[in-house]
Design an enzyme around this catalytic site. Structure first.
Site, PDB file in Angstrom:
ATOM      1  N   LYS A  82       0.843  -1.200   0.000  1.00  0.00           N
ATOM      2  CA  LYS A  82       0.000   0.000   0.000  1.00  0.00           C
ATOM      3  C   LYS A  82       0.872   1.242   0.000  1.00  0.00           C
ATOM      4  O   LYS A  82       1.781   1.375   0.847  1.00  0.00           O
ATOM      5  CB  LYS A  82      -0.809   0.032   1.296  1.00  0.00           C
TER       6      LYS A  82
HETATM    7  O1  G3P Z   1      -8.300   0.501   5.358  1.00  0.00           O
HETATM    8  C1  G3P Z   1      -8.487   1.675   6.070  1.00  0.00           C
HETATM    9  C2  G3P Z   1      -9.826   2.304   5.940  1.00  0.00           C
HETATM   10  O2  G3P Z   1     -10.800   1.343   5.735  1.00  0.00           O
HETATM   11  C3  G3P Z   1     -10.071   3.282   7.029  1.00  0.00           C
HETATM   12  O3  G3P Z   1     -11.299   3.203   7.662  1.00  0.00           O
HETATM   13  O4  G3P Z   1     -12.960   3.798   9.376  1.00  0.00           O
HETATM   14  O5  G3P Z   1     -10.558   4.479   9.666  1.00  0.00           O
HETATM   15  O6  G3P Z   1     -11.980   5.593   7.973  1.00  0.00           O
HETATM   16  P1  G3P Z   1     -11.717   4.337   8.719  1.00  0.00           P
END
Ligand code: G3P
Length: 223
Positions: A82
């Site tokens: 990534k």
């Molecule tokens: O893979 C990371 C992404 O899904 C982040 O999720 O909930 O931290 O915005 P969030």
């Protein structure tokens, strides 16, 4: 649409793999920190039980990211590297992709960023729907627009809907045509739930038990 798990907690991944419903895992520095394990050790452990494991670089400069990305890719063939949606991240991603490493461009919030990700030959682009919702923008519309633009342009980069906060996001991502959605364990578990399934299963089992109770007692065995 494939389902990935958005976690670095081994026990959650192990349980979901046991259910047979996930095809990969996405990690990031925040999730690794939450899981409280050494990055390399944890990613290698996860790669033993599932393919398609995204591991994120934490360097900021192109050349450092390339070195780091090569190191991450060397940990296991299941690793997808990534890189962030920055000029340095994409420049590093381009080199890694040309070398044959599968690259996931993360922190994507617009169609134009998704087009840049495709231009470097990214294997996956990750639009963060929930974080767009957080700032009063329609995250799922951005996912749908990226899918539409990619289809129109015959772009092969896979669209991975990330930052999925609830089961409705998952349904919307599938309807938008996302190739993959990555979900927190809590959201994956919620996908199983329906009150009619619970009520129906209870009734089937109750009825089965009744037939067992109604059976005449078995005759004693002859000597
Ligand atoms: O893979 C990371 C992404 O899904 C982040 O999720 O909930 O931290 O915005 P969030």
């Amino acid at each position: 649409m494939k389902l990935f798990l958005d976690t670095a907690v081994y026990e959650e991944i192990e349980e979901a793999v046991g259910w047979g419903v996930i095809d990969g895992v996405t990690t990031n520095p925040t999730l690794i920190a939450k899981a409280g394990h050494d990055h390399e050790e944890q990613v290698k452990r996860i790669c033993q039980i599932i393919g398609n494991v995204s591991a994120e670089v934490v360097s900021e400069k192109r050349d450092d990211m390339i070195v780091e990305g090569r190191r991450l890719a060397s940990w296991h063939r299941n690793v997808i590297v990534k890189v962030p949606m920055t000029p340095d991240g994409l420049a590093a991603g381009k080199v890694l992709a040309v070398e044959g490493t599968r690259v996931n461009v993360t922190l994507c919030f617009s169609v134009n960023q998704a087009l840049l990700s495709a231009a470097i030959g990214a294997y996956i682009v990750s639009p963060f729907a929930g974080r767009l919702d957080d700032i009063n923008e329609d995250g799922m519309k951005v996912v749908a627009d990226i899918v539409a633009a990619y289809r129109q342009q015959e772009i092969k980069t896979l669209v991975l809907a990330a930052s999925m906060r609830n089961p409705m996001h998952v349904t919307q991502a599938a309807l938008a045509g996302a190739d993959i959605a990555t979900l927190p364990f809590s959201v994956l578990k919620q996908m199983f739930n329906h009150p009619l399934t619970e009520a129906g299963q209870k009734r089937f089992l109750d009825d089965y038990r009744k037939t067992q109770e109604a059976k005449p007692a078995a005759a004693p065995a002859k000597r």
